[in-house]
Motif scaffolding. Structure first.
Motif, mmCIF file in Angstrom:
data_model
loop_
_atom_site.group_PDB
_atom_site.id
_atom_site.type_symbol
_atom_site.label_atom_id
_atom_site.label_comp_id
_atom_site.label_asym_id
_atom_site.label_seq_id
_atom_site.Cartn_x
_atom_site.Cartn_y
_atom_site.Cartn_z
ATOM 1 N N VAL A 117 -2.165 24.648 29.155
ATOM 2 C CA VAL A 117 -1.242 25.392 29.409
ATOM 3 C C VAL A 117 -1.427 26.233 29.884
ATOM 4 C CG1 VAL A 117 -2.490 28.230 28.264
ATOM 5 C CG2 VAL A 117 -2.990 26.294 26.881
ATOM 6 N N LEU A 118 0.105 27.361 30.434
ATOM 7 C CA LEU A 118 0.270 27.815 31.398
ATOM 8 C C LEU A 118 -0.040 29.549 30.794
ATOM 9 C CD1 LEU A 118 0.764 28.186 34.522
ATOM 10 C CD2 LEU A 118 3.681 27.900 33.461
ATOM 11 N N ASP A 119 -0.700 30.468 31.889
ATOM 12 C CA ASP A 119 -0.866 32.157 31.283
ATOM 13 C C ASP A 119 -0.638 32.841 32.856
ATOM 14 O OD1 ASP A 119 -1.446 33.926 30.301
ATOM 15 O OD2 ASP A 119 -3.586 33.675 30.638
ATOM 16 N N ASP A 163 3.973 36.315 43.037
ATOM 17 C CA ASP A 163 4.583 37.012 42.370
ATOM 18 C C ASP A 163 5.408 35.889 41.291
ATOM 19 O OD1 ASP A 163 7.043 38.530 41.720
ATOM 20 O OD2 ASP A 163 7.868 36.449 41.582
ATOM 21 N N ALA A 164 4.454 36.030 39.776
ATOM 22 C CA ALA A 164 4.887 35.024 38.496
ATOM 23 C C ALA A 164 6.143 34.409 38.864
ATOM 24 C CB ALA A 164 4.922 35.894 37.736
ATOM 25 N N CYS A 178 3.884 33.375 29.032
ATOM 26 C CA CYS A 178 4.587 34.813 29.758
ATOM 27 C C CYS A 178 4.559 36.260 29.104
ATOM 28 C CB CYS A 178 5.826 34.727 29.941
ATOM 29 S SG CYS A 178 6.378 33.056 30.316
ATOM 30 N N ASP A 179 3.431 36.775 29.342
ATOM 31 C CA ASP A 179 2.639 38.584 29.338
ATOM 32 C C ASP A 179 3.055 39.698 30.084
ATOM 33 O OD1 ASP A 179 2.129 40.217 27.299
ATOM 34 O OD2 ASP A 179 -0.408 39.753 28.345
ATOM 35 N N PRO A 180 3.798 40.005 31.094
ATOM 36 C CA PRO A 180 4.558 40.599 31.941
ATOM 37 C C PRO A 180 4.274 42.321 31.505
ATOM 38 C CG PRO A 180 6.558 40.098 31.066
ATOM 39 C CD PRO A 180 5.527 39.223 29.823
ATOM 40 N N VAL A 182 5.325 31.459 24.704
ATOM 41 C CA VAL A 182 5.103 32.820 23.445
ATOM 42 C C VAL A 182 5.765 33.785 24.841
ATOM 43 C CG1 VAL A 182 3.055 34.228 22.893
ATOM 44 C CG2 VAL A 182 2.668 31.805 22.813
ATOM 45 N N LEU A 183 6.066 34.372 23.992
ATOM 46 C CA LEU A 183 6.751 35.883 25.019
ATOM 47 C C LEU A 183 6.652 37.684 24.426
ATOM 48 C CD1 LEU A 183 10.488 34.185 25.348
ATOM 49 C CD2 LEU A 183 9.027 34.744 26.729
ATOM 50 N N CYS A 184 6.147 38.122 25.881
ATOM 51 C CA CYS A 184 5.677 39.079 25.079
ATOM 52 C C CYS A 184 6.281 40.413 25.562
ATOM 53 C CB CYS A 184 3.888 39.328 25.622
ATOM 54 S SG CYS A 184 3.053 38.279 24.365
ATOM 55 N N SER A 185 5.881 41.476 25.232
ATOM 56 C CA SER A 185 6.356 43.168 25.768
ATOM 57 C C SER A 185 5.938 44.352 24.922
ATOM 58 C CB SER A 185 7.986 43.092 24.812
ATOM 59 O OG SER A 185 8.849 44.763 25.902
ATOM 60 N N CYS A 186 5.432 44.788 26.366
ATOM 61 C CA CYS A 186 4.882 45.565 25.746
ATOM 62 C C CYS A 186 5.596 47.289 26.014
ATOM 63 C CB CYS A 186 3.571 46.260 26.795
ATOM 64 S SG CYS A 186 3.269 45.880 28.673
#
Length: 398
Positions: free
Chosen positions: A227-229, A281-282, A301-303, A338-342
């Motif tokens: 897993v890459l987080d 830096d990611a 990727c949960d930036p 897995v891609l996330c956006s807040c």
């Protein structure tokens, strides 16, 4: 009975109060008559908002310096805002959370969605972190803290005053320990892992409870996987994956303290031997991994919020596209991205479009297998799209 001691602010003749009466929690500055008298009302004071026919609409927390000038606390013209009012709200909110979670680690108040405009409270056992992001709550922190002690016998109460929202209200960034003592991160159980929440020095309240169900879904994909987080913070996705049987997890973040907390959590969970970190830096780290030919079974990727408000939307969507393009290149065939956006300004449709464009530009294709949102302790206000801010896309790539 009308509280005649409250200042009266009227809505403009061309503005209807109906959506407020139907439940919308805000009244904007261009909906109110903001004459000199109104502008002199101190920020955070209560006012009675009336319609153009002088009929009561709501009792609101007022801030003439904010675009959200009036935040609804009660419809009509009756409200007693005292410690007991806060305590009743807390008991009601906790009754729901305690049905949903077997341990007292959750978001207790999700602002407007829990009838507490602008107020975030996260619970860590008998410790509580309060974010009073609106002037009315900031000036009543003593009352909020007293209610927490009364209802929960709170041992620790922290006021976290960081964040963009407070700046929009004209508030300072003076965080403080209001009650009790704390000298170490608090072990926080989630998804069969132990996370370390730094209530005094961490980001926001110290931990992001909102991603709990997405951590769990990703963990189901991660058994026997590498897993890459990316943008890992304190190891949200990594630690849940390791607890579910991942072979290894690499956490990437720009913050050394966050990675130290992630490592402490991995060790406390008994998985330190399968966990590693890389600070940087990611985008630079992902570029370096790609150049080295590295690929993983699961890439997350949960930036941070690239589009916190509408002026940043276009730039933010380009950033999400870039994340998807670089992340997809690091996924093994048949693996998961897995891609996330807040970001409040980027709704699900816009975020999905940007993400799929990025995936396509990487030369990859696949399936959307799941779309996730925030956890049960983050209820959505039925009239406020902003309260449904978290989006997560789970893709299986060919």
């Amino acid at each position: 009975m009308t509280d005649i001691s409250l200042p009266i602010v009227r809505m403009r003749p061309n503005k209807s109060p109906q959506r407020v009466r139907f439940g919308f929690p805000w009244i904007y500055n261009d909906e109110l008559v903001l004459d000199r008298r109104a502008k002199n009302i101190p920020a955070g004071e209560l006012v009675l908002v009336q319609d153009n026919d002088r009929r009561p609409v709501a009792i609101c927390a007022f801030n003439a310096n904010s675009k959200i000038t009036a935040r609804v606390l009660a419809l009509g013209d009756t409200l007693t805002l005292d410690q007991d009012w806060f305590a009743q709200k807390m008991r009601y909110a906790a009754a729901y959370r305690d049905r949903m979670f077997d341990k007292p680690f959750y978001r207790l108040f999700h602002a407007e969605s829990d009838g507490m405009p602008g107020v975030i409270i996260d619970r860590f056992g008998d410790a509580f972190v309060v974010q009073p992001n609106a002037a009315w709550a900031d000036m009543r922190m003593d009352m909020i803290a007293a209610a927490l002690r009364d209802v929960f016998d709170a041992a620790v109460i922290v006021k976290n005053a960081t964040g963009r929202a407070r700046g929009l209200e004209g508030l300072n960034e003076d965080s403080a320990l209001l009650h009790g003592a704390i000298d170490a991160p608090i072990p926080t159980p989630m998804n069969n892992a132990t996370y370390m929440a730094d209530l005094l020095g961490g980001q926001k309240t110290g931990l992001f409870y909102d991603q709990r169900p997405n951590h769990a879904f990703a963990a189901n994909l991660a058994k026997d996987c590498d897993v890459l987080d990316v943008f890992s913070h304190v190891g949200g996705f990594s630690l849940a994956a390791l607890a579910a049987g991942a072979k290894s997890a690499l956490a990437v973040d720009a913050s050394t303290p966050a990675l130290e907390l992630a490592t402490a959590g991995a060790n406390a969970s008994g998985h330190g031997d399968r966990f590693s970190t890389e600070r940087g830096d990611a985008f630079d780290v992902m570029d370096g991994l790609a150049k080295d030919g590295r690929q993983f079974d699961v890439v997350v990727c949960d930036p941070p919020a690239f589009a916190p408000a509408k002026p940043a939307l276009d730039k933010g969507l380009r950033a999400y596209e870039r994340v998807a393009r670089m992340g997809a290149a690091l996924v093994k065939p048949g693996g998961f991205l897995v891609l996330c956006s807040c970001s409040h300004a980027a709704d699900l449709a816009k975020f999905r479009t940007a993400s799929l464009r990025g995936m396509g530009k990487s030369g990859r294709s696949g399936q959307i297998i799941h779309t996730g949102g925030a956890g049960a302790d983050h209820p959505v206000h039925p009239h406020l799209a902003e309260s449904s801010y978290l989006k997560s896309l789970f893709l299986r790539l060919n």
